[in-house]
Design a protein around this motif. Structure first.
Motif, PDB file in Angstrom:
ATOM      1  N   LEU A 130       0.826  -1.212   0.000  1.00 10.92           N
ATOM      2  CA  LEU A 130       0.000   0.000   0.000  1.00 10.92           C
ATOM      3  C   LEU A 130       0.859   1.260   0.000  1.00 10.92           C
ATOM      4  N   VAL A 131       1.899   1.285   0.827  1.00 11.86           N
ATOM      5  CA  VAL A 131       2.746   2.482   0.909  1.00 11.86           C
ATOM      6  C   VAL A 131       3.353   2.836  -0.449  1.00 11.86           C
ATOM      7  N   PRO A 132       3.974   1.886  -1.173  1.00 13.13           N
ATOM      8  CA  PRO A 132       4.479   2.239  -2.499  1.00 13.13           C
ATOM      9  C   PRO A 132       3.391   2.757  -3.431  1.00 13.13           C
ATOM     10  N   ALA A 133       2.197   2.165  -3.351  1.00 15.47           N
ATOM     11  CA  ALA A 133       1.100   2.610  -4.214  1.00 15.47           C
ATOM     12  C   ALA A 133       0.663   4.023  -3.856  1.00 15.47           C
ATOM     13  N   LEU A 134       0.611   4.332  -2.558  1.00 10.39           N
ATOM     14  CA  LEU A 134       0.229   5.673  -2.130  1.00 10.39           C
ATOM     15  C   LEU A 134       1.294   6.701  -2.505  1.00 10.39           C
ATOM     16  N   VAL A 135       2.545   6.301  -2.421  1.00  7.13           N
ATOM     17  CA  VAL A 135       3.627   7.211  -2.818  1.00  7.13           C
ATOM     18  C   VAL A 135       3.508   7.545  -4.307  1.00  7.13           C
TER      19      VAL A 135
END
Length: 290
Positions: A130-135
């Motif tokens: 999720l974090v990479p996608a949100l970034v």
């Protein structure tokens, strides 16, 4: 009026739940379920939330919103689906962890329709992906711009849910893991719309079509057409067909962020699993398991 808020998270179902519901709008209207489009409801709910923050929302505001959105169409269930309801993307991640604004927004949304029961439906996703996608959603900003001084291990779901209950103790949450979506998809749609399992939905396999090869989709539909309609049979068939006919690249996701290692990803995944297990035991949480 039963009000269902499907509020995210970002980068989970990618709007497919809303599309599936809108595809069956005629069937749902016949059963008293209204699904306004985001273009209809977002400006209305935004104004209501802003008024609430200033203490200006009248007691009859919820009824006025219902009348405006339904325009005379009878309904006993109203579904709002959009990931911006939990947070705008730029506030979804940062030094305060995941979704720092979620408790405030849930509190505001829960107060709009004072006469009806509200449920909040949220798909959780492993922070390691999720974090990479949100970034990636923060165009023009680097990973360090987005994260600030926060550590990846601080991106946890349990604090998000705990803060929601601190702000809205009587909130009712219906949750699932986005990783399980292929297996809980039919039940999720019916749970959201309050439909019986035997009711057929148009485009029910559209989501699985994005994961399967054409031959795999044909196999799935053929097997399901002659199988019992119980949940266990469908899930077993789905698992078998996905294992044999998964579209190339459908399950692959490269994670490349500064300072991230496989050890860190594994630790984030383990903590996500632990958070999910803890959250599922919370009172007023209904968790959809495969």
């Amino acid at each position: 009026m039963q009000v269902i808020y499907h509020i995210g998270a970002h980068c989970t179902d990618e709007g497919r739940i809303l599309k599936a519901l809108l595809k069956n709008r005629g069937l749902l209207v016949d059963r008293g379920v209204a699904v306004p489009s985001p273009a209809q409801f977002r400006p209305v709910l935004r104004r209501a939330m802003q008024s609430l923050s200033g203490g200006l929302l009248g007691q009859d505001a919820g009824q006025m919103i219902i009348e405006d959105l339904l325009d005379g169409t009878p309904a006993s269930r109203l579904i709002f689906s959009h990931d911006f309801l939990m947070s705008i993307p730029m506030h979804s991640i940062g030094e305060d962890g995941l979704y720092a604004n979620a408790p405030r927004n849930v509190a505001a949304l829960s107060r709009i329709f004072a006469e009806g029961a509200c449920e909040f439906h949220i798909g959780l996703r492993n922070p390691a992906t999720l974090v990479p996608a949100l970034v990636r959603m923060q165009r023009g900003q680097s990973y360090r711009d987005v994260m600030g001084a926060a550590h990846p291990l601080e991106m946890r779901w349990r604090p998000v849910i705990e803060r929601i209950f601190e702000r809205v103790p009587d909130a009712r949450l219906v949750l699932w893991c986005d990783e399980d979506l292929p297996f809980v998809w039919p039940e999720l749609l019916r749970r959201m719309a309050d439909l019986n399992p035997e009711i057929a939905l148009e485009g029910e396999n559209d989501f699985l079509a994005t994961l399967l090869t054409p031959a795999g989709l044909a196999t799935l539909e053929s097997r399901l057409s002659t199988a019992p309609r119980d949940i266990e049979s469908r899930r077993a068939i789905t698992a078998e067909v996905l294992a044999a006919h998964l579209r190339e690249g459908a399950a692959e996701e490269a994670i490349e962020l500064p300072g991230w290692s496989q050890t860190l990803i594994d630790q984030m995944t383990a903590e996500y699993d632990a958070d999910v297990a803890a959250i599922a035991s919370f009172p007023r949480v209904e968790f959809l398991w495969p």
